[in-house]
Design an enzyme around this catalytic site. Sequence first.
Site, PDB file in Angstrom:
ATOM      1  CG  HIS A 127      47.305  37.601  45.031  1.00  0.00           C
ATOM      2  ND1 HIS A 127      48.215  36.590  45.271  1.00  0.00           N
ATOM      3  CD2 HIS A 127      46.279  37.022  44.361  1.00  0.00           C
ATOM      4  CE1 HIS A 127      47.754  35.462  44.767  1.00  0.00           C
ATOM      5  NE2 HIS A 127      46.582  35.687  44.211  1.00  0.00           N
ATOM      6  CD  GLN A 208      43.654  40.452  38.533  1.00  0.00           C
ATOM      7  OE1 GLN A 208      42.974  40.639  37.526  1.00  0.00           O
ATOM      8  NE2 GLN A 208      43.905  39.245  38.991  1.00  0.00           N
ATOM      9  CE  LYS A 231      46.503  36.573  37.967  1.00  0.00           C
ATOM     10  NZ  LYS A 231      45.387  35.783  38.484  1.00  0.00           N
ATOM     11  CB  CYS A 370      45.272  34.716  47.077  1.00  0.00           C
ATOM     12  SG  CYS A 370      45.211  33.038  46.496  1.00  0.00           S
TER      13      CYS A 370
HETATM   14  N1  PLP Z   1      48.765  39.579  42.166  1.00  0.00           N
HETATM   15  C1  PLP Z   1      47.476  39.762  41.887  1.00  0.00           C
HETATM   16  C2  PLP Z   1      46.872  41.125  42.074  1.00  0.00           C
HETATM   17  C3  PLP Z   1      46.697  38.694  41.449  1.00  0.00           C
HETATM   18  O1  PLP Z   1      45.397  38.873  41.185  1.00  0.00           O
HETATM   19  C4  PLP Z   1      47.304  37.420  41.290  1.00  0.00           C
HETATM   20  C5  PLP Z   1      46.506  36.257  40.876  1.00  0.00           C
HETATM   21  O2  PLP Z   1      45.301  36.242  40.963  1.00  0.00           O
HETATM   22  C6  PLP Z   1      48.668  37.294  41.583  1.00  0.00           C
HETATM   23  C7  PLP Z   1      49.358  38.390  42.007  1.00  0.00           C
HETATM   24  C8  PLP Z   1      49.369  35.993  41.424  1.00  0.00           C
HETATM   25  O3  PLP Z   1      49.500  35.652  40.077  1.00  0.00           O
HETATM   26  P1  PLP Z   1      50.104  34.246  39.639  1.00  0.00           P
HETATM   27  O4  PLP Z   1      49.327  33.203  40.387  1.00  0.00           O
HETATM   28  O5  PLP Z   1      49.887  34.206  38.174  1.00  0.00           O
HETATM   29  O6  PLP Z   1      51.548  34.225  40.019  1.00  0.00           O
END
Ligand code: PLP
Length: 414
Positions: A127, A208, A231, A370
């Site tokens: 991400h 995740q 999440k 992302c």
């Molecule tokens: N890492 C992973 C694998 C994700 O799927 C996400 C969000 O979808 C994030 C990081 C970022 O999470 P957050 O937006 O809650 O900081």
Amino acid sequence: MRAEAYDTDALRAQFPILRRTVGEAGAPLVYLDNTATSQTPGCVVQAIVDGYTRTKANVHRGVHTLSQEATDAMEATRRRVQRFIGAESHEEIIFTRGTTEAINLVAASYCSLLQPGDEILVTVMEHHSNIVPWQLAAERYGLKVKAVPLNDDLSTLDLDAYASLLGPRTRVVAFTAVSNVLGTVNPVRRMVDMAHAAGAVVLVDAAQAVAHERVDVRAWDADFLAFSSHKMYGPTGVGVLYGRRGLLDRMPPYQGGGEMIAHVDIESSTWADLPFKFEAGTPDFVGIAAFHKAIDWMESTGIEAIAAHEESLLLRAESELATLPGVRIFGRAPGKCAIISFLMGTEASAYDIGMLLDQMGIAVRTGHHCAQPLMRALGVSGVARASFAAYNTPAEVDAFIAALRRIHKIFRLG
Ligand code: PLP
């Protein structure tokens, strides 16, 4: 809990939002955007209401009853998180705004201890929140960011390439436990061991993973772990950074302000002990207190039971999708999480699919998720993604498939 003992109706009844409808036609909501954020059960919503109506007072600084109650609730969550991920001490649990902030904290603070020319190794399936913070640190401290590629299956990481990228200058390895696009579950312990053998510290992005498998930082031997409450059926605006005490002790503060100091003079200051050194300013203490309930909810429902239920939905959806010509699924790793990224033919864009599904009450996410480097590796600009959670039902999978069949017809895909 066995999959057949899983009572989805009783579980759904706990989620007020699942009773709503969508659009002018009043279609019942089929929420399949759980990878982006999962919904929140009434007990967690009630904890937020209680926080605002019964105990709202700033934490850690007050002698009065409300402040002490709010502080106790926040600190109880810290200990709950410690037990939940098997950390050695509650002082290794730092509250952040989410996974993104947790990774930024490590990138900004730990990387300040590195030397120009040192390397950070990420993977192509990260991400953006596990890529960009390292790039910012690289620019600031003269470091290099490298990435582990995918195998030819376009689903799993090339571990031979990983082994050869781990070099004498690799100081940090940062990778996701589960891909938010492919659903791939990476071999965390093996990758951690390889990084440690090369002398690097490891940050595992568990954003995740936490809602779908039991996470144990000691079993993984992770040095840092990052995840988000929203999440995992919890409130927004709350996340966790776990860090090994020896590392956190060496790292400078990430932000300055109240809470994180021991003593302040105009010329200089000294820092509070862990975990407060990394928690500048007023935290989302109401959200943090409610996060406790979300963890309780997940554990009482049963993380393994949830995972088994999600897997049965995934298998049902995938076997139906296989009957639709022209559907391309991205992410074929065995044992993957309940995430289906897909495209239909070349005529329907991910955006078209998402818009049409929305008109039928079905919420999926579309776009690059992302994960632009991953999209490039897959040779696409975006995909549609359906993802399942504890409260989804076989009937919702069927509604999703029926809707895709209609889209299939609209675009005359065979
Ligand atoms: N890492 C992973 C694998 C994700 O799927 C996400 C969000 O979808 C994030 C990081 C970022 O999470 P957050 O937006 O809650 O900081």
